[in-house]
Design a protein around this motif. Structure first.
Motif, short mmCIF file in Angstrom:
data_model
loop_
_atom_site.label_atom_id
_atom_site.label_comp_id
_atom_site.label_asym_id
_atom_site.label_seq_id
_atom_site.Cartn_x
_atom_site.Cartn_y
_atom_site.Cartn_z
N ARG A 38 -36.68 -86.82 23.64
CA ARG A 38 -35.60 -86.83 22.66
C ARG A 38 -34.42 -87.64 23.21
O ARG A 38 -34.29 -87.81 24.42
CB ARG A 38 -35.14 -85.40 22.32
N ILE A 48 -39.26 -83.91 27.16
CA ILE A 48 -39.29 -82.56 26.62
C ILE A 48 -40.55 -81.83 27.05
O ILE A 48 -40.49 -80.74 27.61
CB ILE A 48 -39.21 -82.58 25.09
N SER A 63 -35.02 -77.25 30.10
CA SER A 63 -34.09 -77.02 28.99
C SER A 63 -34.78 -76.44 27.75
O SER A 63 -34.11 -75.88 26.88
CB SER A 63 -33.39 -78.33 28.62
N VAL A 64 -36.11 -76.58 27.67
CA VAL A 64 -36.82 -76.09 26.48
C VAL A 64 -37.89 -75.07 26.81
O VAL A 64 -38.53 -74.51 25.91
CB VAL A 64 -37.46 -77.25 25.69
N MET A 83 -40.75 -75.78 17.80
CA MET A 83 -39.45 -75.49 18.39
C MET A 83 -38.90 -74.20 17.79
O MET A 83 -38.90 -74.03 16.57
CB MET A 83 -38.48 -76.64 18.12
N LEU A 86 -33.61 -72.64 18.19
CA LEU A 86 -32.94 -73.93 18.35
C LEU A 86 -31.45 -73.78 18.56
O LEU A 86 -30.81 -72.85 18.02
CB LEU A 86 -33.22 -74.81 17.14
N LYS A 87 -30.90 -74.70 19.34
CA LYS A 87 -29.49 -74.69 19.69
C LYS A 87 -28.86 -76.01 19.24
O LYS A 87 -29.55 -77.02 19.13
CB LYS A 87 -29.33 -74.53 21.20
N GLU A 89 -27.31 -78.07 20.89
CA GLU A 89 -27.57 -79.11 21.90
C GLU A 89 -28.98 -79.68 21.82
O GLU A 89 -29.30 -80.63 22.52
CB GLU A 89 -27.30 -78.59 23.31
N ASP A 90 -29.82 -79.12 20.97
CA ASP A 90 -31.14 -79.70 20.74
C ASP A 90 -31.09 -80.84 19.72
O ASP A 90 -32.09 -81.51 19.48
CB ASP A 90 -32.11 -78.63 20.22
N TYR A 94 -36.12 -87.25 18.02
CA TYR A 94 -37.29 -86.84 18.79
C TYR A 94 -38.40 -87.87 18.64
O TYR A 94 -38.70 -88.32 17.53
CB TYR A 94 -37.77 -85.47 18.32
#
Length: 124
Positions: A38, A48, A63-64, A83, A86-87, A89-90, A94
């Motif tokens: 991403r 990712i 981070s994921v 996913m 989700l936040k 910051e995501d 992608y």
């Protein structure tokens, strides 16, 4: 030249879920590892996740980890990026990618083929 076709991006609220799909040719699907990256505005492309060509090993960025998975649909020659939680910051574009040779999974330059990218936006 192989074309990877992505789909499934969109807008989702924080805490929600989204699934991206990446379709490859049969030959590429069964001979290449398939990865996801991403890129957020102003940032470097970030690794990712990846699934090996046998489909029995996966690797995730810290981070994921625990939130994203990469299930395969062998009948459709498709790799998904599931996913959850989700936040904001995501939020990023992608990309799926394919590589023939094993190596450093997170090294974008080692991937042979790329999709066009799909936007994911997570609102707070």
């Amino acid at each position: 030249q192989e074309q990877l076709v992505e789909s499934g991006g969109g807008l989702v609220q924080a805490g929600g879920s989204l699934r991206l799909s990446c379709a490859a040719s049969r030959r590429t699907f069964w001979t290449h590892a398939m990865g996801w990256f991403r890129q957020a505005p102003g940032k470097e492309r970030e690794f990712i996740a990846v699934i090996n060509r046998a489909g029995d090993e996966t690797y995730y960025a810290d981070s994921v980890k625990g939130r994203f998975t990469v299930p395969r649909d062998d009948a459709k020659n498709t790799v998904n990026l599931q996913m959850s939680n989700l936040k904001p910051e995501d939020t990023a574009v992608y990309y799926c990618a394919a590589r023939l040779v094993a190596g450093t999974w997170s090294a974008a330059h080692q991937y042979d083929y790329w999709g066009q990218g799909t936007q994911v936006t997570v609102s707070s």
